[in-house]
Scaffold this active site. Sequence first.
Site, PDB file in Angstrom:
ATOM      1  N   GLU A  87      79.337  99.522 -35.084  1.00  0.00           N
ATOM      2  CA  GLU A  87      80.111  98.327 -35.420  1.00  0.00           C
ATOM      3  C   GLU A  87      79.563  97.747 -36.721  1.00  0.00           C
ATOM      4  OE1 GLU A  87      82.718  96.743 -34.158  1.00  0.00           O
ATOM      5  OE2 GLU A  87      82.902  97.380 -32.059  1.00  0.00           O
TER       6      GLU A  87
ATOM      7  N   ASP B 159      90.781  99.046 -36.962  1.00  0.00           N
ATOM      8  CA  ASP B 159      89.458  99.090 -37.596  1.00  0.00           C
ATOM      9  C   ASP B 159      88.967 100.528 -37.764  1.00  0.00           C
ATOM     10  OD1 ASP B 159      89.229  98.922 -34.681  1.00  0.00           O
ATOM     11  OD2 ASP B 159      87.069  98.808 -34.959  1.00  0.00           O
TER      12      ASP B 159
ATOM     13  N   HIS C 207      88.048 103.880 -35.301  1.00  0.00           N
ATOM     14  CA  HIS C 207      88.588 103.410 -34.025  1.00  0.00           C
ATOM     15  C   HIS C 207      90.115 103.536 -34.041  1.00  0.00           C
ATOM     16  CE1 HIS C 207      88.225 100.167 -30.628  1.00  0.00           C
ATOM     17  NE2 HIS C 207      88.542 101.347 -30.174  1.00  0.00           N
TER      18      HIS C 207
END
Length: 279
Positions: free
Chosen positions: A122, A179, A169
């Site tokens: 992330e 994303d 993703h």
Amino acid sequence: MKRISLASKSLALAILLAGCADTSRLTDRGGYRVDTSVSSLNQNARVRYLVMHYTAVNDRRSLELLTRGAGSAHYLAPSVPRVVNGKPVVLRLVPEEKRAWHAGISEWNGRSNLNDTSVGIEIVNPGFTVEAGGRRWHPFSPNQIELVALLAEDIIRRHQISPDNVVAHSDIAPLRKSDPGPLFPWEQLAGRGIGAWPDRPVVDKYLAGRAPDAPVPVLNLQRALAKYGYSLPQHGGVDDETTRVVSAFQMHFRPGDISGRADAETEAIAMALLEKYRT
Ligand SMILES: [Zn+2]
């Protein structure tokens, strides 16, 4: 000779099973011990995919959500990575050998539930804001990208992840996710050996003189994208699902136009990727 060899192997195994072998490789596990002196040749890494994300919220909120919320990821790259003795620092929230909850319902190249078999990174980034002209995407900082590149290179090397299995993703959940978005520098990273990228001469070969924005039959593109790994219908019709998947593909490989329209350049890029990674 073969009989002797088999017999000696059987003897070695018998000694091992009887507990007469080298005791230096014994690990104590409380009530029992484990002998790790023999290892099988038949094994590979459980991790097959590397999935890139942005958090869509700030540093504090990202950390909160990924540690106390409903999701998680193995690593979190802060908006401004801390530097210790000249090296940037990434946060590890879940050990790689454990399952983090970052992919959700997902599919890639015939496999689903990618949380089981992936490492998730992330990156703190707001994603997009909706303005009069449409979505405005927010860039990643060069320091963040350098940190992500160093981390990805290491993960890919240790788990032997193939370039086409380094995904967004939005590649594996295109109907739900956008994303890490069109400003994530896939081409730059591919130049460092991270992830897939088509070769421009091969794209030009498949473009075959057509204008990049020339419309193409959507069925060809649906088939090519499905063969590359995307989950999408193959009925030759333009529907919302197809448009979203084509847009996800464009965000990754043709970020200049992510309209989701089936055009000649998108098709040529898909064909070039198939030639490079699916033959
Ligand atoms: Zn995500």
